[in-house]
Design an enzyme around this catalytic site. Structure first.
Site, PDB file in Angstrom:
ATOM      1  N   LYS A   1      43.921  46.734  33.840  1.00  0.00           N
ATOM      2  CA  LYS A   1      44.689  45.640  34.436  1.00  0.00           C
ATOM      3  C   LYS A   1      45.232  46.039  35.809  1.00  0.00           C
ATOM      4  O   LYS A   1      45.312  45.216  36.721  1.00  0.00           O
ATOM      5  CB  LYS A   1      45.828  45.224  33.501  1.00  0.00           C
TER       6      LYS A   1
ATOM      7  N   SER B   1      48.673  42.055  34.143  1.00  0.00           N
ATOM      8  CA  SER B   1      49.738  41.983  33.137  1.00  0.00           C
ATOM      9  C   SER B   1      50.839  42.963  33.527  1.00  0.00           C
ATOM     10  O   SER B   1      50.635  43.819  34.406  1.00  0.00           O
ATOM     11  CB  SER B   1      49.208  42.350  31.751  1.00  0.00           C
TER      12      SER B   1
ATOM     13  N   ASP C   1      30.486  34.859  27.568  1.00  0.00           N
ATOM     14  CA  ASP C   1      30.773  36.269  27.330  1.00  0.00           C
ATOM     15  C   ASP C   1      30.799  36.955  28.692  1.00  0.00           C
ATOM     16  O   ASP C   1      29.746  37.143  29.316  1.00  0.00           O
ATOM     17  CB  ASP C   1      29.687  36.871  26.437  1.00  0.00           C
TER      18      ASP C   1
ATOM     19  N   TYR D   1      44.464  49.738  28.549  1.00  0.00           N
ATOM     20  CA  TYR D   1      44.724  48.353  28.967  1.00  0.00           C
ATOM     21  C   TYR D   1      45.457  48.340  30.308  1.00  0.00           C
ATOM     22  O   TYR D   1      45.107  47.583  31.221  1.00  0.00           O
ATOM     23  CB  TYR D   1      45.538  47.652  27.889  1.00  0.00           C
TER      24      TYR D   1
END
Length: 254
Positions: free
Chosen positions: A161, A144, A63, A157
């Site tokens: 990123k 990404s 984790d 997100y």
């Protein structure tokens, strides 16, 4: 790329499916002993795939929001091989593909994204530093297209990123005197979230492919995997602080 990572030890987080699984399989095929790290998904299936192909690997509960589990993965890699050569931080939030508008989300979603992507990178760097330094090892992070050019409907997100690129460049400068490369890969490849989206909207794959100069979405193992293998190998010892887009030409303005 068989043998490129022979005798090397690699940890891959988020390795139970999608891009992480592809990276783990590619690294094992290149000769690495792969620690398959997953949080919720049982990674034994990936280890069985690795072993069925004649490779070496072991699953560990990992984790990335908990530094102790990263440290445990590092200890396992060193116990199995006497050394650790690369950590690939691929894990992302299970909610990473949930569309959202910034004005509609609360801090819990921000905390979820930041905890896995950013704090996870921090934990991987801290927990792995000593073992990596002993072998001039490498850290590979994953961004990404959303982190490169933004994404409508995924502002959180995209934010985390994008932040990983700054983290990569800064840490690359910090670790450079030790001969330790730090790089980030931006893949555009099939993932469980993308496959689910295509099942709901079968025309999505064609629309996405039209935006990619090479005309298709990438394969996690065959397209993304070799790029990570290169960055994990001694061949890339003088490459650091870079963003490597593995996306068929989707994004060319680094």
């Amino acid at each position: 790329m068989s043998g490129t990572l022979e005798g090397r030890s690699v940890i891959v987080t988020g390795a139970g499916a999608g891009v992480g699984r592809g990276i783990a399989l590619a690294c094992a095929s290149a000769g690495a002993d792969v620690i398959v790290g997953t949080r919720h998904v049982d990674g034994h299936a990936v280890v069985r795939e690795i072993e069925a192909r004649g490779g070496r690997g072991e699953w560990v509960h990992c984790d990335v929001t908990d530094e102790a589990t990263i440290a445990n993965a590092v200890d396992l890699a060193v116990a199995r091989n006497g050394a650790l050569h690369t950590i690939v931080h691929n894990a992302t939030s299970n909610r990473s593909s949930e569309p959202h508008r910034l004005e509609d989300v609360d801090l819990s979603l921000w905390d979820e994204h930041a905890a896995v992507s950013l704090r996870g990178a921090y934990h991987c760097a801290r927990a792995g530093f000593e073992a990596l330094r002993a072998n001039q090892g490498a850290l590979v992070l994953m961004t990404s297209p959303a982190g490169m050019e933004g994404s409508h409907g995924l502002p959180l997100y995209g934010a985390v990123k994008g932040a990983l690129r700054g983290f990569t460049k800064s840490l690359a400068r910090e670790w450079a005197p030790y001969g330790m490369p730090v790089n980030v890969v931006s893949p555009l490849a099939f993932s469980p979230a993308m496959v689910n989206a295509i099942e709901l909207d079968p025309a999505l794959e064609e629309r996405l492919s039209r935006r990619i100069p090479m005309g298709r979405v990438g394969d996690p193992e065959l397209d993304v995997g070799p790029a990570v293998v290169y960055l994990a190998s001694s061949d890339a010892h003088f490459v650091t602080g870079q963003t490597l887009a593995v996306d068929g030409g989707h994004f060319m303005n680094l």
